[in-house]
Design a protein around this motif. Structure first.
Motif, mmCIF file in Angstrom:
data_model
loop_
_atom_site.group_PDB
_atom_site.id
_atom_site.type_symbol
_atom_site.label_atom_id
_atom_site.label_comp_id
_atom_site.label_asym_id
_atom_site.label_seq_id
_atom_site.Cartn_x
_atom_site.Cartn_y
_atom_site.Cartn_z
ATOM 1 N N SER A 127 -2.509 37.189 -8.280
ATOM 2 C CA SER A 127 -2.713 37.259 -9.730
ATOM 3 C C SER A 127 -1.408 37.030 -10.480
ATOM 4 O O SER A 127 -1.393 36.403 -11.552
ATOM 5 N N GLY A 128 -0.286 37.523 -9.921
ATOM 6 C CA GLY A 128 1.013 37.275 -10.551
ATOM 7 C C GLY A 128 1.347 35.804 -10.603
ATOM 8 O O GLY A 128 1.847 35.287 -11.615
ATOM 9 N N PHE A 129 1.066 35.082 -9.521
ATOM 10 C CA PHE A 129 1.327 33.646 -9.498
ATOM 11 C C PHE A 129 0.438 32.908 -10.493
ATOM 12 O O PHE A 129 0.872 31.953 -11.152
ATOM 13 N N ALA A 130 -0.813 33.333 -10.605
ATOM 14 C CA ALA A 130 -1.724 32.686 -11.557
ATOM 15 C C ALA A 130 -1.208 32.841 -12.986
ATOM 16 O O ALA A 130 -1.199 31.879 -13.770
ATOM 17 N N LEU A 131 -0.734 34.046 -13.330
ATOM 18 C CA LEU A 131 -0.180 34.274 -14.672
ATOM 19 C C LEU A 131 1.093 33.475 -14.895
ATOM 20 O O LEU A 131 1.351 32.992 -16.006
ATOM 21 N N MET A 132 1.904 33.330 -13.861
ATOM 22 C CA MET A 132 3.176 32.614 -14.005
ATOM 23 C C MET A 132 2.971 31.167 -14.425
ATOM 24 O O MET A 132 3.793 30.585 -15.149
ATOM 25 N N GLY A 133 1.885 30.573 -13.969
ATOM 26 C CA GLY A 133 1.628 29.182 -14.328
ATOM 27 C C GLY A 133 1.472 28.964 -15.820
ATOM 28 O O GLY A 133 1.633 27.837 -16.303
ATOM 29 N N PHE A 134 1.180 30.032 -16.564
ATOM 30 C CA PHE A 134 0.970 29.913 -18.017
ATOM 31 C C PHE A 134 2.072 30.607 -18.816
ATOM 32 O O PHE A 134 1.938 30.769 -20.032
ATOM 33 N N ALA A 135 3.167 31.023 -18.149
ATOM 34 C CA ALA A 135 4.255 31.727 -18.838
ATOM 35 C C ALA A 135 4.965 30.780 -19.801
ATOM 36 O O ALA A 135 5.443 29.716 -19.407
ATOM 37 N N ALA A 136 5.045 31.194 -21.072
ATOM 38 C CA ALA A 136 5.684 30.369 -22.105
ATOM 39 C C ALA A 136 6.922 31.028 -22.686
ATOM 40 O O ALA A 136 7.640 30.403 -23.475
ATOM 41 N N THR A 137 7.209 32.277 -22.321
ATOM 42 C CA THR A 137 8.398 32.993 -22.793
ATOM 43 C C THR A 137 9.010 33.746 -21.612
ATOM 44 O O THR A 137 8.327 34.019 -20.618
ATOM 45 N N PRO A 138 10.308 34.106 -21.713
ATOM 46 C CA PRO A 138 10.918 34.899 -20.636
ATOM 47 C C PRO A 138 10.195 36.207 -20.366
ATOM 48 O O PRO A 138 10.108 36.639 -19.209
#
Length: 401
Positions: free
Chosen positions: A88-99
């Motif tokens: 789930s962490g990797f899935a969220l990382m794909g959409f990270a737009a800010t630090p």
């Protein structure tokens, strides 16, 4: 006895399969983070380094807690839950737009690791007899290196399309690993029955020689983390292509597959575990310092090749030394606490090196990060010498008593 031997053999085979999936999934994503967020998006290296360091603390800093739960409830539920959190962490990382979004996804990934990593390490200690451990760790490290390179190659390939594809590939591999563990892993106990979570947690915390070794190894991990941040960024800057990073990991795989096991067999005959660890860390410290002189990709590859040689010499010895301390009543707790050095080294290595990279660029002194890292490595060697020489061991025993 025959049934016990068969269970050990099957368990070791599953560990090898599981480690390949876990390492490949990790390396699809993590070596690419610096390339994507620092080089492609132009984020400050310090902010990315801080996020990576916080992930390290969330995983390795809480590994003792995860290990104590494993000693209490067994490895399988902790492994499956931890891998689902990592996915789930990797899935969220794909959409990270800010630090901040990147940090949240990395913390979630780290929390997953704090659950499954001590359990997996304790299973190795349980299933592999002490005399067999150095060779088993060597074989496992060979396979993990090949899996890491395949993961990194897949990650760099997918990065040409979109980082989201890279993140989702890592997510898929951890979902696959969670499914394999849920269906195939027997419900092994990692410690002797009757050990409570708090009691298991206290045992390694009271083992002072073990604690000193764990803290010393944080310097070793400061060096290792640079293969995820500073070295890929340096190669990208010099070559202008992410493919050079893939070639670097390819070189690591070839060296591991061809040299790791023969080096381990040769070292067993001529060196103790302590000597192998000190020598390997010394080689790593010197070689990372030579990167301050590199003016092209060829120089970086030469320095990294020597760095890998040091790691091939040190890694199996480090794993076997840690396993030597682990007591049957709290195996996973010992493995969990051993990761605390990785938490410290990772946090310091990522955040300090990220700051030094930004500072070196600002003042026009590109050698600064590499010279500092080399100094940290040599200080680690001196600390290991203090612990491992016969006279130092006697002093340590008196201090503990």
């Amino acid at each position: 006895m025959v049934g016990s031997n068969r269970a050990r053999k099957l368990g070791k085979r599953f560990i090898m399969l599981d480690s390949a999936l876990v390492v490949a999934g990790f390396n699809v994503v993590f070596p690419i983070i610096g390339l994507h967020f620092v080089d492609q998006l132009g984020w400050a290296a310090a902010s990315v380094g801080l996020a990576l360091g916080v992930r390290q603390v969330s995983q390795q800093g809480l590994a003792l807690f995860g290990g104590s739960l494993t000693d209490r409830f067994g490895g399988k539920p902790l492994i499956v839950l931890g891998m689902l959190l990592r996915a789930s962490g990797f899935a969220l990382m794909g959409f990270a737009a800010t630090p901040l979004q990147l940090m949240v996804s990395l913390i979630l990934s780290g929390l997953g690791g704090s659950l499954f990593d001590p359990a997996r390490g304790a299973l190795v200690v349980k299933l592999v007899r002490p005399a067999e451990r150095p060779r088993f760790y060597s074989r496992m490290l060979m396979q993990e290196t090949a899996a890491a390179v395949l993961g990194a190659l897949l990650g760099t390939f997918l990065l040409d399309f979109d980082f989201r594809w890279t993140a989702m590939a890592g997510c898929f591999l951890f979902l696959l690993a969670a499914l394999a563990n849920a269906l195939l892993l027997p419900s092994y106990r990692t410690s002797t029955p009757g050990t409570g979570a708090l009691a298991a947690m206290r045992m390694p915390l009271r083992d002072k020689p073990f604690l000193i070794l764990v803290l010393t190894l944080s310097g070793y991990y400061v060096l290792q983390t640079q293969l995820m941040l500073a070295v890929p960024v340096l190669l990208m800057q010099l070559s202008g292509s992410a493919k050079s990073v893939a070639w670097m990991y390819g070189m690591e795989a070839v060296m591991a597959v061809t040299l790791l096991y023969p080096m381990a067999r040769l070292a067993e005959r001529h060196f103790g575990l302590e000597s192998r660890l000190m020598t390997g860390v010394g080689v790593m410290a010197i070689s990372i310092g030579t990167l301050s002189l590199a003016r092209g990709t060829l120089g970086v590859f030469a320095g990294v090749a020597v760095f890998y040689l040091g790691g091939l010499f040190a890694d199996p010895a480090r794993e076997a030394l840690v396993a030597r301390y682990a007591q049957a009543r709290a195996r996973a707790s010992y493995i969990g606490l051993s990761r605390f050095g990785l938490a410290l080294g990772g946090l310091f290595g990522y955040t300090t090196t990220g700051y030094l990279m930004d500072r070196a660029r600002a003042i026009g002194m590109p050698a600064l990060p590499w010279l500092v890292l080399s100094s940290i490595g040599m200080a680690t060697v001196l600390a290991l010498v203090w612990q491992f020489t016969p006279r130092a061991k006697l002093r340590l025993e008196k201090m503990v008593s």
